[in-house]
Design a protein around this motif. Structure first.
Motif, PDB file in Angstrom:
ATOM      1  N   SER A 196     -28.087 -45.359  54.876  1.00 55.18           N
ATOM      2  CA  SER A 196     -28.606 -44.342  55.799  1.00 55.18           C
ATOM      3  C   SER A 196     -27.727 -43.540  56.887  1.00 55.18           C
ATOM      4  N   ARG A 197     -26.578 -43.993  56.761  1.00 57.25           N
ATOM      5  CA  ARG A 197     -25.525 -43.081  57.507  1.00 57.25           C
ATOM      6  C   ARG A 197     -25.771 -41.622  57.237  1.00 57.25           C
TER       7      ARG A 197
ATOM      8  N   HIS B 166     -13.559 -32.604  54.350  1.00 65.36           N
ATOM      9  CA  HIS B 166     -13.807 -33.623  53.714  1.00 65.36           C
ATOM     10  C   HIS B 166     -15.259 -34.170  53.389  1.00 65.36           C
ATOM     11  N   GLN B 167     -15.611 -34.860  52.728  1.00 64.18           N
ATOM     12  CA  GLN B 167     -16.854 -35.546  52.675  1.00 64.18           C
ATOM     13  C   GLN B 167     -16.842 -37.190  52.847  1.00 64.18           C
ATOM     14  N   ASN B 168     -17.762 -37.559  53.560  1.00 60.52           N
ATOM     15  CA  ASN B 168     -17.644 -39.080  53.773  1.00 60.52           C
ATOM     16  C   ASN B 168     -18.602 -39.875  52.783  1.00 60.52           C
ATOM     17  N   PHE B 169     -18.481 -41.188  52.970  1.00 60.48           N
ATOM     18  CA  PHE B 169     -19.119 -42.330  52.014  1.00 60.48           C
ATOM     19  C   PHE B 169     -19.256 -43.506  52.716  1.00 60.48           C
ATOM     20  N   CYS B 170     -20.172 -44.267  52.955  1.00 57.72           N
ATOM     21  CA  CYS B 170     -20.535 -45.586  53.523  1.00 57.72           C
ATOM     22  C   CYS B 170     -21.352 -46.352  52.698  1.00 57.72           C
TER      23      CYS B 170
ATOM     24  N   GLU C 114     -30.260 -37.571  51.055  1.00 61.60           N
ATOM     25  CA  GLU C 114     -30.558 -36.212  51.687  1.00 61.60           C
ATOM     26  C   GLU C 114     -29.196 -35.278  52.169  1.00 61.60           C
ATOM     27  N   ASP C 115     -28.341 -36.208  52.671  1.00 56.95           N
ATOM     28  CA  ASP C 115     -27.088 -35.432  52.839  1.00 56.95           C
ATOM     29  C   ASP C 115     -26.396 -34.642  51.748  1.00 56.95           C
TER      30      ASP C 115
ATOM     31  N   GLY D  82     -20.368 -34.683  55.858  1.00 52.42           N
ATOM     32  CA  GLY D  82     -21.689 -35.457  55.746  1.00 52.42           C
ATOM     33  C   GLY D  82     -21.490 -36.567  54.698  1.00 52.42           C
ATOM     34  N   PHE D  83     -22.173 -37.323  54.335  1.00 53.44           N
ATOM     35  CA  PHE D  83     -22.227 -38.567  53.662  1.00 53.44           C
ATOM     36  C   PHE D  83     -22.859 -38.338  52.346  1.00 53.44           C
TER      37      PHE D  83
END
Length: 220
Positions: free
Chosen positions: A128-129, A120-124, A193-194, A187-188
């Motif tokens: 900056s995370r 999976h890929q993350n989101f916040c 950048e991610d 990653g986010f």
């Protein structure tokens, strides 16, 4: 078990780390069934890249295919829950998400999985995370060890900007089997950048190898 260490060395040849034949170096790996789950798919795109709008589902599948290659070349038996951009829910009618999840569980159970890795890929909301985070079921000792091993491998990547810790999570995909199961949030996509890394085929390949190396380390 020495053959698992040999698998890592041999598969390193794929990305130029060393030389050798993964297939011949590993004789017992084929007894292990690794299920690789590319999260989301079809109408369920997951989260979107903050800059490019790239679908999480597409990134998940790309990394999952690379990961499959590493395991297969090392002699493991590999099963993928999702092999295309489509979801596993049949028709996109009401309740499609649960049908999709149940189909994934069916594949895991029928394959008699020894290990499950869900990509999976993350989101916040906090942009900056950064960095990968591996989740495990709090009631699974094997799951925690697998998560710690993969997390350590992710943290060792030269691109790693944030050394995160593996976390316990209450997720459906972690409860489909008693075998060690993890969700790898690579990653986010909420961090530019991610995101730039995660959409890069070269980084996807390196990321898949880091996950593979950590997973093989679980058996050593």
């Amino acid at each position: 078990m020495m053959f698992f260490a040999a698998a890592v060395v041999a598969v390193g040849a794929i990305i130029g780390l060393t030389c050798g034949s993964a297939a011949s170096a590993v004789s017992s790996a084929s007894e292990k069934v690794i299920v690789i789950d590319a999260g989301h798919g079809g109408v369920d795109a997951g989260v979107l890249g903050v800059k490019t709008g790239k679908k999480e589902s597409d990134i998940n599948l790309a990394i999952a295919k690379q990961l499959k290659g590493y395991f297969a070349d090392a002699g493991f038996t590999v099963v993928m829950t999702r092999k295309t951009n489509a979801g596993l829910y049949g028709s996109a009618s009401q309740g499609f998400k649960m049908r999709d999840m149940k189909k994934r569980k069916e594949i895991i159970v029928n394959s008699k999985a020894d290990m499950v890795i869900s990509i999976h890929q993350n989101f916040c909301p906090i942009p900056s995370r950064r960095g990968g985070t591996v989740f495990f079921d709090k009631n699974s000792e094997g799951g925690k060890k697998l998560a710690d091993d993969i997390q350590s491998s992710l943290n060792d990547m030269e691109e790693c900007a944030s050394k995160n810790e593996a976390l316990a999570g209450d997720y459906y995909m972690l409860k489909c089997t008693e075998s060690p199961s993890v969700i790898v949030e690579c990653g986010f996509l909420s961090n530019a950048e991610d995101e730039a890394l995660l959409i890069s085929p070269e980084y996807q390949k390196k990321l898949a190898y880091a996950i593979f190396k950590g997973a093989v380390g679980y058996y050593s």
